[in-house]
Design an enzyme around this catalytic site. Structure first.
Site, PDB file in Angstrom:
ATOM      1  N   ASN A  56       0.787  -1.128   0.082  1.00  0.00           N
ATOM      2  CA  ASN A  56      -0.075  -0.148   0.147  1.00  0.00           C
ATOM      3  C   ASN A  56       0.796   1.150  -0.162  1.00  0.00           C
ATOM      4  O   ASN A  56       0.230   2.272  -0.347  1.00  0.00           O
ATOM      5  CB  ASN A  56      -1.246   0.054   1.109  1.00  0.00           C
ATOM      6  CG  ASN A  56      -0.546  -0.100   2.452  1.00  0.00           C
ATOM      7  OD1 ASN A  56       0.670  -0.239   2.698  1.00  0.00           O
ATOM      8  ND2 ASN A  56      -0.958   0.098   3.409  1.00  0.00           N
ATOM      9  N   GLY A  67       1.135  -7.911   6.592  1.00  0.00           N
ATOM     10  CA  GLY A  67      -0.168  -8.533   7.251  1.00  0.00           C
ATOM     11  C   GLY A  67       0.679  -9.388   8.319  1.00  0.00           C
ATOM     12  O   GLY A  67       1.629  -9.229   8.884  1.00  0.00           O
ATOM     13  N   THR A 101       1.952 -12.154   8.086  1.00  0.00           N
ATOM     14  CA  THR A 101       3.070 -12.883   7.767  1.00  0.00           C
ATOM     15  C   THR A 101       4.277 -12.575   8.699  1.00  0.00           C
ATOM     16  O   THR A 101       4.960 -13.156   8.905  1.00  0.00           O
ATOM     17  CB  THR A 101       3.493 -12.528   6.435  1.00  0.00           C
ATOM     18  OG1 THR A 101       2.696 -12.421   5.505  1.00  0.00           O
ATOM     19  CG2 THR A 101       4.787 -13.201   5.650  1.00  0.00           C
ATOM     20  N   GLU A 124       5.234  -3.956  11.677  1.00  0.00           N
ATOM     21  CA  GLU A 124       4.079  -3.133  11.703  1.00  0.00           C
ATOM     22  C   GLU A 124       2.886  -4.056  10.875  1.00  0.00           C
ATOM     23  O   GLU A 124       3.298  -4.066   9.827  1.00  0.00           O
ATOM     24  CB  GLU A 124       4.142  -1.956  11.168  1.00  0.00           C
ATOM     25  CG  GLU A 124       3.289  -0.831  11.612  1.00  0.00           C
ATOM     26  CD  GLU A 124       2.095  -0.612  10.674  1.00  0.00           C
ATOM     27  OE1 GLU A 124       1.130  -1.278  10.593  1.00  0.00           O
ATOM     28  OE2 GLU A 124       2.265   0.119   9.660  1.00  0.00           O
ATOM     29  N   CYS A 149      -3.206   0.540   7.050  1.00  0.00           N
ATOM     30  CA  CYS A 149      -3.158  -0.008   8.332  1.00  0.00           C
ATOM     31  C   CYS A 149      -3.714   0.876   9.314  1.00  0.00           C
ATOM     32  O   CYS A 149      -4.423   0.357  10.387  1.00  0.00           O
ATOM     33  CB  CYS A 149      -1.734  -0.613   8.769  1.00  0.00           C
ATOM     34  SG  CYS A 149      -0.726   0.905   8.840  1.00  0.00           S
ATOM     35  N   THR A 150      -3.803   2.150   8.999  1.00  0.00           N
ATOM     36  CA  THR A 150      -4.372   3.228  10.027  1.00  0.00           C
ATOM     37  C   THR A 150      -5.788   3.576   9.664  1.00  0.00           C
ATOM     38  O   THR A 150      -6.001   4.799  10.209  1.00  0.00           O
ATOM     39  CB  THR A 150      -3.356   4.187  10.002  1.00  0.00           C
ATOM     40  OG1 THR A 150      -2.969   4.670   8.699  1.00  0.00           O
ATOM     41  CG2 THR A 150      -1.863   4.176  10.992  1.00  0.00           C
TER      42      THR A 150
HETATM   43  O1  G3H Z   1      -0.621   0.953   5.968  1.00  0.00           O
HETATM   44  C1  G3H Z   1      -0.046   1.485   6.717  1.00  0.00           C
HETATM   45  C2  G3H Z   1       0.793   2.768   6.808  1.00  0.00           C
HETATM   46  O2  G3H Z   1       1.746   3.074   7.838  1.00  0.00           O
HETATM   47  C3  G3H Z   1      -0.271   3.843   6.995  1.00  0.00           C
HETATM   48  O3  G3H Z   1       0.259   5.102   6.758  1.00  0.00           O
HETATM   49  O4  G3H Z   1      -1.314   6.417   8.186  1.00  0.00           O
HETATM   50  O5  G3H Z   1       0.188   7.363   6.433  1.00  0.00           O
HETATM   51  O6  G3H Z   1      -1.718   6.060   5.808  1.00  0.00           O
HETATM   52  P1  G3H Z   1      -0.705   6.474   6.708  1.00  0.00           P
END
Ligand code: G3H
Length: 496
Positions: free
Chosen positions: A169, A246, A248, A264, A298-299
């Site tokens: 992502n 994920g 993994t 993370e 993820c956030t």
């Molecule tokens: O997908 C995980 C990322 O660490 C989220 O970053 O909060 O800048 O979208 P972000």
């Protein structure tokens, strides 16, 4: 266009090369891995299917290059990082175009990712110069039983070879969030990009190549996880693993040796909404937090826990905003674009069908075409529904109505995840108390969860990860303390 202009040397025919010993190479395997465009669902690019032999070679050269790099003055390391950052920003357009085609990230967000990455690299250079330029001086007589006969000097030294594994992502940004801290701290770096996003990563690595980093210091191997995944993460030449992705990551953590890990691994970020919240502010943040990049963060806000008394009004406000989201291809810069793969779309659909069968209220009709899923708000979600606990990584957002703050905190803390969470209220005292009770690495007050700005600490609890990220924390994590103790003869000179 990908693989053209300054990037010509990174492609051979229609297959992108991998990077080892400061050169772009073809794998002797003669095999390649296809990257499927999530929008067209047709093959877009091909990358080398590297083998374990190529991995051994990059590890060997990374180890040698690191020794020399660690002796390179800090200001020179910083200078090269600044140069790479400038080159990356200069070539933001072709790299962003790869992101559009490989991961269906909206066009403008793709450019933002590359620019943010350049800024991150420069910040690493500046922060590294500051924090690595300082050490500590301790004296022995502060500990009981000791005279002032020992002076201890400490400094931070590199770990060695850092293995960086970013997710699909943010293939560029979450790669440089590992590369920048590793290099400024004097480590060498082996990058294993995700399959979707690999070509953007290869372009980004070429920017480091153009900046003139020493041969072998940075390598990038592409290929199948089944062939080189475990081999890389369990390789004896690796001294640190920084992984985002994920679950993994949980398997990697169990198999990795006695080396520092930075992991993370996703989240189920809750958004707790109290009665006194500014509901317009909440609604905008739910849209931004829940649906940007189609929820594939993820956030992302992944569950709304709203007090029953304001739930109807909030849901109506969010519904009105959902209706305005544009849905379509990333090239048109739509808000909602196809999710990364067919299997991901199928997984999301499974969660939606489970919620339907168990009686959730659909605020919009469920609609899917290929990998494109229209944004969907599910109201009256109950704890027995999978969507209450699992992360869809798609544009589907559950709303759970709560009757007390305690119920909201309980739901948040019952999750296996503990990345971030957010609270909306005008009462700062309540917000602080709730924040203290939430078992997450970060709590945002009156804003949606987010990793940035990139120098803020970023960490997850429970299945969301190990270690803390953010530029300063990553530099510290990718170093170890080295002490030198000077032992003085006694007696010492008398003073005065
Ligand atoms: O997908 C995980 C990322 O660490 C989220 O970053 O909060 O800048 O979208 P972000």
């Amino acid at each position: 266009m990908a693989g053209s202009g300054v990037f010509e040397e990174i492609i051979d025919g229609d297959v992108f090369k991998y990077y080892s010993e400061g050169e772009w190479k073809k794998s002797p395997s003669g095999k390649s891995v296809s990257i499927i465009n999530p929008t067209t669902r047709k093959p877009q690019f091909k990358v080398q299917a590297c083998t374990q032999q190529e991995v051994n070679k990059v590890m060997e050269t990374a180890k040698i290059a690191q020794k020399q790099w660690a002796k390179t003055p800090l200001w020179k390391r910083a200078e090269l990082l600044h140069k790479a950052a400038a080159i990356l920003k200069e070539h933001k357009a072709p790299i962003a175009d790869c992101l559009v085609k490989e991961i269906a990230k909206p066009a403008k967000d793709s450019v933002t990712e590359v620019v943010r990455s350049g800024d991150l690299i420069s910040y690493c250079a500046e922060e590294g110069v500051r924090i690595l330029g300082e050490g500590k001086f301790l004296v022995s007589d502060s500990f009981p039983g000791n005279e002032r006969t020992k002076y201890c000097l400490t400094s931070k030294v590199p770990l060695g070879v850092v293995l960086a594994i970013p997710p699909f992502n943010y293939p560029v940004n979450l790669a440089v969030s590992k590369i920048g801290p590793a290099l400024i701290a004097g480590n060498s770096l082996v990058l294993k990009p995700p399959t979707q996003g690999a070509v953007a990563c290869l372009h980004m690595v070429h920017c480091f190549h153009l900046a003139g980093f020493p041969k072998g210091l940075i390598s990038c191997v592409t290929g199948k996880g089944s062939e080189i995944g475990d081999f890389l993460t369990m390789h004896p030449g690796v001294n640190c693993i920084s992984f985002t992705g994920g679950d993994t990551g949980i398997a990697i953590s169990k198999k990795a040796g006695m080396i520092p890990l930075q992991m993370e691994l996703g989240g189920k970020d809750a958004c707790i909404v109290l009665e006194d919240a500014d509901l317009d502010l909440v609604a905008s943040n739910i849209i931004k937090g829940g649906f940007s990049y189609s929820g594939q963060r993820c956030t992302a806000v992944k569950v709304v826990l709203v007090m029953e008394s304001v739930a109807y009004t909030l849901v109506e406000k969010v519904k009105a905003k959902v209706a305005k989201l544009t849905v379509g291809p990333p090239e048109d810069d739509c808000d909602i674009t196809p999710v990364v793969s067919e299997s991901s779309a199928n997984f999301i659909e499974g969660l939606v069908m489970d919620a339907k069968q168990k009686g959730a209220t659909f605020c919009q009709s469920y609609k899917r075409e290929g990998n494109l899923i229209w944004p969907l708000l599910l109201d009256n979600v109950q704890p027995d529904m999978r969507i209450a606990w699992e992360e869809p990584f798609g544009p589907i957002l559950p709303v759970i109505r709560i009757t007390s703050v305690e119920e909201g905190i309980h739901h948040c803390n019952a999750s296996n995840f503990g990345l971030q969470g957010c609270i909306f209220t005008r009462d700062i005292n309540k917000a602080m108390l709730i924040s203290d009770a939430m078992e997450t690495g970060t709590v945002q007050i009156n804003s949606a969860p987010a990793r940035g700005p990139d120098h803020f600490p970023f960490q997850g609890l429970k299945d969301s990860g190990i270690g803390s990220q953010g530029i300063t924390n990553s530099i510290n994590m990718m170093t170890k303390i080295k002490s030198t103790v000077i032992n003085l003869p006694t007696p010492s000179y008398t003073m005065g």
